[in-house]
Design a protein around this motif. Structure first.
Motif, mmCIF file in Angstrom:
data_model
loop_
_atom_site.group_PDB
_atom_site.id
_atom_site.type_symbol
_atom_site.label_atom_id
_atom_site.label_comp_id
_atom_site.label_asym_id
_atom_site.label_seq_id
_atom_site.Cartn_x
_atom_site.Cartn_y
_atom_site.Cartn_z
ATOM 1 N N ALA A 322 0.830 -1.204 0.000
ATOM 2 C CA ALA A 322 0.000 0.000 0.000
ATOM 3 C C ALA A 322 0.863 1.253 0.000
ATOM 4 O O ALA A 322 0.570 2.235 -0.707
ATOM 5 N N VAL A 323 1.939 1.259 0.798
ATOM 6 C CA VAL A 323 2.831 2.418 0.848
ATOM 7 C C VAL A 323 3.532 2.609 -0.498
ATOM 8 O O VAL A 323 3.637 3.731 -1.020
ATOM 9 N N VAL A 324 4.007 1.520 -1.073
ATOM 10 C CA VAL A 324 4.728 1.618 -2.349
ATOM 11 C C VAL A 324 3.816 2.141 -3.450
ATOM 12 O O VAL A 324 4.172 3.066 -4.211
ATOM 13 N N PHE A 325 2.612 1.568 -3.549
ATOM 14 C CA PHE A 325 1.731 1.926 -4.664
ATOM 15 C C PHE A 325 0.841 3.119 -4.340
ATOM 16 O O PHE A 325 -0.056 3.442 -5.105
ATOM 17 N N ASN A 326 1.117 3.770 -3.203
ATOM 18 C CA ASN A 326 0.448 5.038 -2.918
ATOM 19 C C ASN A 326 1.255 6.218 -3.446
ATOM 20 O O ASN A 326 0.807 7.363 -3.389
ATOM 21 N N ASP A 327 2.422 5.918 -3.959
ATOM 22 C CA ASP A 327 3.299 6.947 -4.524
ATOM 23 C C ASP A 327 2.859 7.255 -5.952
ATOM 24 O O ASP A 327 2.697 6.358 -6.785
ATOM 25 N N ASP A 328 2.660 8.539 -6.228
ATOM 26 C CA ASP A 328 2.191 8.961 -7.546
ATOM 27 C C ASP A 328 3.199 8.669 -8.644
ATOM 28 O O ASP A 328 2.844 8.651 -9.836
ATOM 29 N N ARG A 329 4.446 8.440 -8.295
ATOM 30 C CA ARG A 329 5.475 8.204 -9.312
ATOM 31 C C ARG A 329 5.434 6.786 -9.871
ATOM 32 O O ARG A 329 6.093 6.500 -10.873
ATOM 33 N N ILE A 330 4.690 5.881 -9.221
ATOM 34 C CA ILE A 330 4.590 4.499 -9.707
ATOM 35 C C ILE A 330 3.677 4.468 -10.930
ATOM 36 O O ILE A 330 2.543 4.956 -10.889
ATOM 37 N N LYS A 331 4.163 3.890 -11.996
ATOM 38 C CA LYS A 331 3.353 3.764 -13.204
ATOM 39 C C LYS A 331 2.455 2.523 -13.118
ATOM 40 O O LYS A 331 2.792 1.543 -12.467
ATOM 41 N N LEU A 332 1.330 2.579 -13.803
ATOM 42 C CA LEU A 332 0.363 1.468 -13.867
ATOM 43 C C LEU A 332 -0.122 1.056 -12.475
ATOM 44 O O LEU A 332 -0.299 -0.126 -12.170
ATOM 45 N N ARG A 333 -0.321 2.062 -11.626
ATOM 46 C CA ARG A 333 -0.758 1.749 -10.259
ATOM 47 C C ARG A 333 -2.103 1.044 -10.237
ATOM 48 O O ARG A 333 -2.312 0.109 -9.469
ATOM 49 N N ARG A 334 -3.028 1.477 -11.064
ATOM 50 C CA ARG A 334 -4.357 0.868 -11.056
ATOM 51 C C ARG A 334 -4.299 -0.587 -11.487
ATOM 52 O O ARG A 334 -5.017 -1.435 -10.944
ATOM 53 N N PHE A 335 -3.455 -0.872 -12.456
ATOM 54 C CA PHE A 335 -3.338 -2.260 -12.925
ATOM 55 C C PHE A 335 -2.801 -3.157 -11.817
ATOM 56 O O PHE A 335 -3.341 -4.233 -11.556
ATOM 57 N N TYR A 336 -1.732 -2.708 -11.151
ATOM 58 C CA TYR A 336 -1.155 -3.526 -10.084
ATOM 59 C C TYR A 336 -2.137 -3.694 -8.914
ATOM 60 O O TYR A 336 -2.229 -4.762 -8.322
ATOM 61 N N ARG A 337 -2.838 -2.650 -8.586
ATOM 62 C CA ARG A 337 -3.822 -2.749 -7.504
ATOM 63 C C ARG A 337 -4.905 -3.763 -7.843
ATOM 64 O O ARG A 337 -5.340 -4.538 -6.987
ATOM 65 N N ALA A 338 -5.343 -3.761 -9.078
ATOM 66 C CA ALA A 338 -6.348 -4.742 -9.498
ATOM 67 C C ALA A 338 -5.801 -6.159 -9.422
ATOM 68 O O ALA A 338 -6.516 -7.096 -9.013
ATOM 69 N N MET A 339 -4.536 -6.351 -9.785
ATOM 70 C CA MET A 339 -3.933 -7.678 -9.713
ATOM 71 C C MET A 339 -3.817 -8.170 -8.265
ATOM 72 O O MET A 339 -3.996 -9.347 -7.976
ATOM 73 N N PHE A 340 -3.519 -7.238 -7.360
ATOM 74 C CA PHE A 340 -3.373 -7.621 -5.952
ATOM 75 C C PHE A 340 -4.704 -8.040 -5.340
ATOM 76 O O PHE A 340 -4.718 -8.785 -4.353
ATOM 77 N N ILE A 341 -5.798 -7.590 -5.893
ATOM 78 C CA ILE A 341 -7.113 -7.914 -5.331
ATOM 79 C C ILE A 341 -7.590 -9.302 -5.763
ATOM 80 O O ILE A 341 -8.443 -9.906 -5.119
ATOM 81 N N LEU A 342 -7.014 -9.848 -6.829
ATOM 82 C CA LEU A 342 -7.491 -11.127 -7.362
ATOM 83 C C LEU A 342 -7.507 -12.258 -6.338
ATOM 84 O O LEU A 342 -8.494 -13.009 -6.262
ATOM 85 N N PRO A 343 -6.454 -12.481 -5.541
ATOM 86 C CA PRO A 343 -6.540 -13.571 -4.552
ATOM 87 C C PRO A 343 -7.678 -13.387 -3.563
ATOM 88 O O PRO A 343 -8.250 -14.361 -3.065
ATOM 89 N N TYR A 344 -8.017 -12.138 -3.257
ATOM 90 C CA TYR A 344 -9.115 -11.857 -2.323
ATOM 91 C C TYR A 344 -10.470 -12.140 -2.963
ATOM 92 O O TYR A 344 -11.429 -12.503 -2.277
ATOM 93 N N ALA A 345 -10.562 -11.965 -4.285
ATOM 94 C CA ALA A 345 -11.824 -12.198 -4.994
ATOM 95 C C ALA A 345 -12.099 -13.681 -5.199
ATOM 96 O O ALA A 345 -13.250 -14.086 -5.375
ATOM 97 N N PHE A 346 -11.068 -14.511 -5.167
ATOM 98 C CA PHE A 346 -11.237 -15.945 -5.382
ATOM 99 C C PHE A 346 -11.707 -16.593 -4.085
ATOM 100 O O PHE A 346 -11.175 -16.290 -3.012
#
Length: 532
Positions: A322-346
């Motif tokens: 959360a700390v890493v991907f809360n940084d605005d300098r990270i590219k494709l943040r939305r994509f990575y966040r969506a990928m991290f949610i997949l194990p929770y959705a299964f």
């Protein structure tokens, strides 16, 4: 003195108060909808009352009668409008929470389980029936095996009349039955079993005893093949005045009210027994039974370790991401966040089964593909199985913590971070002194809830390892990866002799442990609120 006539100001007209319609207004469609709904509720309630009357379950009967009376008054009264919204939730609370908790607490102080399922009267009848022999000289009857409300029974023809009985109810005449070839072929209110169905349920047919009358001395019908029945009586003699059983050899079995058994002087007993109050025996047994206390303490320690390590590991990884991907300098943040949610959705139980296959010693992809054909027994070795459970739970749990921490981080005012920068604090110092304390104000209650969830995370243990590998020599089926809730399940359903009293005592222990930890945790979170 002249008087001036002032123009008369017209008083504002008052609007009539709107007429509040009520559901008893016969001109409104809502009344008829409510009427139909309450008719259905009363119909189901009356059916439950009649069923409780037939089973002589007076507590259920009184509860249903009172609930129906209160519901009818509330939903047809103008004075109980708030109660209309409270009553459904209150009823469900009483049935699914209060009753369940009270019944569990009651069972925890009894010996309820296999061999002690019923009261003393039915136990005496069952002892007589399970110690029976055929009465010499009695005829055999053509018998029809029937299913009456999911209970097997016998239908016999006597003097041109069909008599039907089940394990619970003695033979009684039934009107409207069809007789063909000396046996009943159709019985109203029951389904007749054919030969194939009888063979499928052969053990149930062999165990079936149908009393000839209300007097046990008249005997009961038995069948060895489902087609012919004979009269049998018990080889035991019951003396009601002395409350003893005597067998054919003269051995006397006396009632032991402390154990709920009929016991002879040589220590042998008759089965089944009956349900009795045993006080705190189930609670003390967990700590004093030499065969049980070792596995129990091991399971207790592992349960705490599993819950604490699961919360810490998932929170640490979720917070880091959360700390890493809360940084605005990270590219494709939305994509990575969506990928991290997949194990929770299964679904968790399906994911546990998938991981069980991946961790298989011989065919799992982890051993075969990732480790070059190694034969690591991930689920068969105690320590490796515990490590596997923690890793799988980390995979399943970090997305939740990631979502929670991401939301909490975005709620922290940016001015506080800027103030830390102006004071010369580095990123690590700002995180520990500003970000983390503010984050814990929001996250701490959720960590407590996560601890309670993992303390009772039955599905993961059951699906992944089944609690194994098992402890040898234990009086119940319990393994090194069992937690308290899976041990409760094993005691209640998987250990040969089901011990509901002991399982209920363990459930009460879990309740107090989780309740105490939650109370202590919420008490500590109050200190964090002072930060704000």
């Amino acid at each position: 003195m002249s008087t001036e006539t002032r123009p008369r100001v017209a008083e504002p007209t008052r609007k009539a108060a709107p007429q509040v319609s009520h559901a008893r207004d016969l001109t409104r469609p809502g009344f008829y909808a409510k009427l139909v709904l309450m008719m259905l509720v009363n119909a189901f309630g009356l059916y439950g009352i009649m069923a409780a009357w037939g089973q002589q379950d007076w507590a259920v009967l009184v509860f249903l009668a009172v609930t129906l009376a209160v519901a009818d008054y509330i939903y047809f009264s103008k004075r109980a409008i708030p109660a209309k919204y409270l009553l459904p939730g209150l009823v469900f609370l009483l049935v699914y929470q209060v009753y369940v908790m009270a019944n569990t607490a009651y069972i925890a102080f009894t010996n309820y389980g296999d061999g002690h399922n019923d009261l003393k009267g039915p136990a005496i009848t069952q002892i007589l029936k399970t110690s029976d022999r055929r009465v010499e000289g009695t005829p055999t009857y053509p018998v029809t095996v029937v299913d009456v409300n999911s209970s097997l029974g016998f239908a016999v023809v006597k003097d041109g009349e069909v008599l039907v009985g089940t394990q619970e109810n003695p033979l009684a005449p039934v009107a409207g039955a069809v007789i063909s070839g000396g046996r009943a072929t159709e019985v109203p209110g029951a389904s007749v079993l054919n030969l194939a169905e009888i063979q499928q349920r052969s053990q149930e047919v062999l165990d079936l005893r149908v009393s000839v009358s209300d007097d046990p001395a008249d005997g009961w019908l038995r069948s060895d093949n489902g087609t012919m029945a004979y009269t049998a009586r018990s080889v035991l003699t019951y003396d009601q005045a002395a409350d003893t059983f005597t067998d054919a050899d003269g051995k006397v079995y006396t009632a032991d009210e402390a154990q709920g058994l009929y016991v002879a002087q040589d220590g042998t007993s008759l089965s089944p027994g009956w349900r009795v109050f045993v006080g705190t025996d189930n609670f003390t047994r967990m700590f004093t039974d030499t065969r049980l206390q070792g596995p129990f303490f091991s399971v207790l320690v592992w349960t705490f370790a599993f819950a604490i390590l699961s919360v810490l590991s998932t929170f640490a990884l979720g917070l880091l991401l959360a700390v890493v991907f809360n940084d605005d300098r990270i590219k494709l943040r939305r994509f990575y966040r969506a990928m991290f949610i997949l194990p929770y959705a299964f679904p968790a139980f399906l994911a546990a089964l998938v991981w069980k296959g991946m961790l298989n010693q011989q065919f799992g992809i982890i051993n075969q593909a990732l480790l070059g054909g190694a034969m690591i027994n991930w689920l068969g070795d105690g320590m490796l199985a515990k490590l596997s459970i923690l890793m799988v739970n980390l995979w399943l749990g970090f997305p939740y913590m990631f979502l929670v921490c991401t939301g909490a981080l975005q709620a922290i005012p940016g001015e506080l971070t800027e103030a830390g920068i102006m004071d010369g604090a580095g990123p690590v110092k700002r995180f520990w002194n500003v970000t983390l304390p503010l984050l814990m104000v929001s996250v701490a209650p959720l960590l407590i809830a996560s601890f309670a969830f993992n303390f009772n995370n039955f599905s993961l243990i059951f699906m992944l390892t089944g609690g194994g590998p098992n402890y040898p020599g234990a009086p119940i089926i319990v393994g090194e990866t069992d937690i308290l809730i899976s041990m409760v399940y094993s005691v209640a359903f998987e250990s040969g002799v089901r011990q509901f009293g002991l399982a209920s005592a363990m459930s009460i222990l879990i309740f107090f442990v989780v309740g105490f930890i939650s109370w202590l945790g919420f008490r500590q979170t109050r200190k964090l609120e002072e930060i704000m």
